[in-house]
Design a protein around this motif. Structure first.
Motif, PDB file in Angstrom:
ATOM      1  N   VAL A   1     -13.255   5.004   3.262  1.00  0.00           N
ATOM      2  CA  VAL A   1     -12.464   4.210   4.202  1.00  0.00           C
ATOM      3  C   VAL A   1     -12.888   4.619   5.604  1.00  0.00           C
ATOM      4  N   ASN A   2     -13.499   3.706   6.338  1.00  0.00           N
ATOM      5  CA  ASN A   2     -13.993   3.991   7.697  1.00  0.00           C
ATOM      6  C   ASN A   2     -14.782   5.292   7.751  1.00  0.00           C
ATOM      7  N   GLU A   3     -15.782   5.428   6.952  1.00  0.00           N
ATOM      8  CA  GLU A   3     -16.680   6.589   6.928  1.00  0.00           C
ATOM      9  C   GLU A   3     -16.054   7.839   6.312  1.00  0.00           C
ATOM     10  N   ALA A   4     -14.742   7.854   6.073  1.00  0.00           N
ATOM     11  CA  ALA A   4     -14.119   9.024   5.453  1.00  0.00           C
ATOM     12  C   ALA A   4     -14.160   8.867   3.937  1.00  0.00           C
ATOM     13  N   VAL A   5     -14.689   9.891   3.258  1.00  0.00           N
ATOM     14  CA  VAL A   5     -14.842   9.818   1.814  1.00  0.00           C
ATOM     15  C   VAL A   5     -13.576  10.305   1.119  1.00  0.00           C
ATOM     16  N   HIS A   6     -13.069   9.510   0.197  1.00  0.00           N
ATOM     17  CA  HIS A   6     -11.910   9.918  -0.596  1.00  0.00           C
ATOM     18  C   HIS A   6     -12.344  10.012  -2.040  1.00  0.00           C
ATOM     19  N   GLY A   7     -12.316  11.242  -2.586  1.00  0.00           N
ATOM     20  CA  GLY A   7     -12.800  11.458  -3.949  1.00  0.00           C
ATOM     21  C   GLY A   7     -11.693  11.441  -4.966  1.00  0.00           C
ATOM     22  N   LYS A   8     -12.113  11.443  -6.240  1.00  0.00           N
ATOM     23  CA  LYS A   8     -11.182  11.473  -7.384  1.00  0.00           C
ATOM     24  C   LYS A   8     -10.022  10.497  -7.184  1.00  0.00           C
ATOM     25  N   MET A   9     -10.391   9.246  -6.897  1.00  0.00           N
ATOM     26  CA  MET A   9      -9.384   8.229  -6.635  1.00  0.00           C
ATOM     27  C   MET A   9      -8.581   7.885  -7.892  1.00  0.00           C
ATOM     28  N   THR A  10      -7.318   7.572  -7.665  1.00  0.00           N
ATOM     29  CA  THR A  10      -6.460   7.051  -8.737  1.00  0.00           C
ATOM     30  C   THR A  10      -5.692   5.859  -8.155  1.00  0.00           C
ATOM     31  N   PRO A  11      -5.147   5.007  -8.995  1.00  0.00           N
ATOM     32  CA  PRO A  11      -4.339   3.893  -8.463  1.00  0.00           C
ATOM     33  C   PRO A  11      -3.169   4.387  -7.623  1.00  0.00           C
ATOM     34  N   THR A  12      -2.558   5.508  -8.002  1.00  0.00           N
ATOM     35  CA  THR A  12      -1.440   6.059  -7.226  1.00  0.00           C
ATOM     36  C   THR A  12      -1.907   6.466  -5.838  1.00  0.00           C
ATOM     37  N   LYS A  13      -3.113   7.057  -5.778  1.00  0.00           N
ATOM     38  CA  LYS A  13      -3.678   7.474  -4.494  1.00  0.00           C
ATOM     39  C   LYS A  13      -3.914   6.258  -3.593  1.00  0.00           C
ATOM     40  N   VAL A  14      -4.331   5.160  -4.207  1.00  0.00           N
ATOM     41  CA  VAL A  14      -4.550   3.931  -3.436  1.00  0.00           C
ATOM     42  C   VAL A  14      -3.236   3.494  -2.796  1.00  0.00           C
ATOM     43  N   ASP A  15      -2.168   3.463  -3.618  1.00  0.00           N
ATOM     44  CA  ASP A  15      -0.846   3.086  -3.098  1.00  0.00           C
ATOM     45  C   ASP A  15      -0.453   4.012  -1.942  1.00  0.00           C
ATOM     46  N   GLY A  16      -0.663   5.329  -2.155  1.00  0.00           N
ATOM     47  CA  GLY A  16      -0.288   6.339  -1.161  1.00  0.00           C
ATOM     48  C   GLY A  16      -1.042   6.151   0.142  1.00  0.00           C
ATOM     49  N   MET A  17      -2.367   5.881   0.030  1.00  0.00           N
ATOM     50  CA  MET A  17      -3.180   5.725   1.242  1.00  0.00           C
ATOM     51  C   MET A  17      -2.718   4.536   2.067  1.00  0.00           C
ATOM     52  N   LEU A  18      -2.378   3.458   1.373  1.00  0.00           N
ATOM     53  CA  LEU A  18      -1.946   2.264   2.079  1.00  0.00           C
ATOM     54  C   LEU A  18      -0.576   2.500   2.722  1.00  0.00           C
ATOM     55  N   PHE A  19       0.278   3.218   1.989  1.00  0.00           N
ATOM     56  CA  PHE A  19       1.624   3.520   2.496  1.00  0.00           C
ATOM     57  C   PHE A  19       1.530   4.360   3.757  1.00  0.00           C
ATOM     58  N   SER A  20       0.697   5.412   3.720  1.00  0.00           N
ATOM     59  CA  SER A  20       0.590   6.273   4.893  1.00  0.00           C
ATOM     60  C   SER A  20      -0.065   5.528   6.060  1.00  0.00           C
ATOM     61  N   HIS A  21      -0.963   4.619   5.738  1.00  0.00           N
ATOM     62  CA  HIS A  21      -1.566   3.826   6.812  1.00  0.00           C
ATOM     63  C   HIS A  21      -0.513   2.967   7.499  1.00  0.00           C
ATOM     64  N   ARG A  22       0.360   2.383   6.678  1.00  0.00           N
ATOM     65  CA  ARG A  22       1.401   1.517   7.260  1.00  0.00           C
ATOM     66  C   ARG A  22       2.400   2.336   8.075  1.00  0.00           C
ATOM     67  N   LEU A  23       2.672   3.605   7.633  1.00  0.00           N
ATOM     68  CA  LEU A  23       3.573   4.470   8.394  1.00  0.00           C
ATOM     69  C   LEU A  23       2.954   4.826   9.737  1.00  0.00           C
ATOM     70  N   ALA A  24       1.639   5.093   9.704  1.00  0.00           N
ATOM     71  CA  ALA A  24       0.945   5.520  10.922  1.00  0.00           C
ATOM     72  C   ALA A  24       0.676   4.358  11.870  1.00  0.00           C
ATOM     73  N   ASN A  25       0.805   3.153  11.379  1.00  0.00           N
ATOM     74  CA  ASN A  25       0.561   1.981  12.237  1.00  0.00           C
ATOM     75  C   ASN A  25       1.806   1.117  12.343  1.00  0.00           C
ATOM     76  N   PRO A  26       2.786   1.581  13.124  1.00  0.00           N
ATOM     77  CA  PRO A  26       4.067   0.854  13.174  1.00  0.00           C
ATOM     78  C   PRO A  26       3.957  -0.496  13.873  1.00  0.00           C
ATOM     79  N   LYS A  27       2.802  -0.772  14.449  1.00  0.00           N
ATOM     80  CA  LYS A  27       2.593  -2.047  15.143  1.00  0.00           C
ATOM     81  C   LYS A  27       2.974  -3.249  14.272  1.00  0.00           C
ATOM     82  N   GLU A  28       2.566  -3.095  13.013  1.00  0.00           N
ATOM     83  CA  GLU A  28       2.872  -4.163  12.053  1.00  0.00           C
ATOM     84  C   GLU A  28       4.375  -4.413  11.955  1.00  0.00           C
ATOM     85  N   LYS A  29       5.126  -3.276  11.982  1.00  0.00           N
ATOM     86  CA  LYS A  29       6.577  -3.392  11.816  1.00  0.00           C
ATOM     87  C   LYS A  29       7.201  -4.114  13.003  1.00  0.00           C
TER      88      LYS A  29
END
Lengths: 213, 172
Positions: B138-166
């Motif tokens: 994701v944007n040059e940052a490597v995320h290893g040993k991915m799982t579907p739960t990790k995908v959900d988590g990454m998107l959740f934390s992205h949305r928390l860090a980007n309150p603009k959407e809210k």
């Protein structure tokens, strides 16, 4: 007639014009060779359906009869164990992703796939390979034309017909298993500039492009 | 993907500029499309139509070429580019499942961009860290040993860090 040459197909001596392709010489003399993508006026032939293989004496490998020109004294056979295996496998691969719903298909009994299966005693359901359904949406947005890409065998006849007689909106897109006949930007036929000339439905060998009933 | 009028105008202008530098022989088609993509970041329909007119071929043929090659994108790249490794090791470790998870959480298919232009999803071949398979970049940052739960988590934390959407949401 002047300039005719003699060739032998399956033990039958026939006359052909120099430069003619084996496939058309055979068909004109009542010898059936399976084919989907070939057309008499295609230069060069696309030779993509891989069903029209024949063996020629003196040639190490079977050749596609839609691309091979006749030469005097050629001895050709359209059936052998090897040919049946090659053509059978090609046919089987086409059938793995052809939606086989003959009973409800408007092309039932006039379908080229049924004809090939009947002539060569192939089964319509692939005996060895699993089915790979594409489950693409059926497009009936155009006046008078229904496009079911799940039945398409990618022969390309509709694309040529569309360019010669119609609005020239059809073309191939994507690659491999995902290859489809579609319009610019994948637009539904009705929004693509299609003029509903129905030329594509007349040349489609299967039930992919049909007249709306 | 809905493009703004400005984007459409830019697509037409830039492709005309590029086409001026090329002849109309068939061999120039792919170099032209590559230049369009390097300038715009993708090949929009309006650019394809300009190109088709220049080469005097049906526009569906240009569309056919663009969809044939993996190097061309049809949608503008998102602010965050998600690349899923589909190399041999990742494939064996379930890259297909990871791809499906991203497609599900983002609501797009591979090669597309979300409507808000936040994310685009791509498949890549090996990224060179097979021990971490399956891998997402994701944007040059490597995320290893991915799982579907990790995908959900990454998107959740992205949305928390980007309150603009809210902020935008109540206004919708």
């Amino acid at each position: 007639m002047a300039g005719k040459i003699k060739i032998t197909i399956d033990g039958k001596e026939i006359e052909a014009s120099p430069g003619e392709k084996i496939l058309w010489a055979a068909l004109d003399n009542g010898i059936y060779i399976p084919h989907l993508c070939a057309g008499r006026d295609h230069h060069p032939p696309s030779a993509s359906c891989r069903l029209c293989f024949v063996e020629i004496e003196g040639y190490p490998q079977p050749v596609t009869s839609c691309t091979q020109e006749v030469t005097g004294g050629m001895v050709i056979s359209t059936r052998s164990e090897r040919l049946d295996r090659i053509v059978g496998t090609g046919f089987e691969m086409i059938m793995t992703n052809h939606l086989t719903d003959c009973k409800a298909c408007p092309k039932n009994r006039s379908c080229e796939l049924q004809k090939i299966a009947r002539e060569r005693k192939f089964r319509l359901k692939p005996p060895r390979l699993p089915r790979l359904d594409r489950e693409l949406p059926v497009d009936d947005s155009a006046d008078g034309i229904k496009h079911d890409p799940n039945k398409c065998v990618l022969c390309g006849h509709c694309i040529r017909a569309c360019r010669e007689k119609g609005a020239g909106v059809l073309g191939f897109a994507r690659r491999g298993f995902e290859r489809v006949v579609t319009t610019f930007n994948g637009a539904p036929l009705g929004e693509s500039g299609c003029n509903s000339c129905t030329a594509c439905t007349l040349v489609c060998p299967v039930g992919a492009l049909t007249l709306k009933v | 993907m809905i493009l703004t009028e400005e984007e459409k105008r830019e697509a037409v202008e830039k492709s005309r500029e590029i086409l001026k530098r090329h002849d109309s022989s068939k061999g120039s088609l792919i170099p032209v499309l590559q230049e369009v993509q390097s300038v715009l970041g993708y090949v929009p329909p309006d650019a394809m139509q300009e190109v088709a007119g220049h080469f005097n071929i049906p526009s569906v043929d240009v569309y056919g070429v663009v969809t044939f090659y993996n190097q061309f994108r049809l949608t503008p790249p998102g602010k965050n580019q998600v690349k899923i490794c589909m190399g041999t090791a990742c494939h064996m470790r379930g890259a297909g499942i990871i791809m499906e998870s991203w497609e599900r959480v983002l609501g797009i298919k591979v090669g597309e961009t979300t409507l808000d232009r936040e994310f685009s999803l791509e498949r890549v071949a090996c990224v060179g860290c097979c021990t971490l398979a399956p891998v997402a970049v994701v944007n040059e940052a490597v995320h290893g040993k991915m799982t579907p739960t990790k995908v959900d988590g990454m998107l959740f934390s992205h949305r928390l860090a980007n309150p603009k959407e809210k902020e935008e949401k109540p206004g919708e």
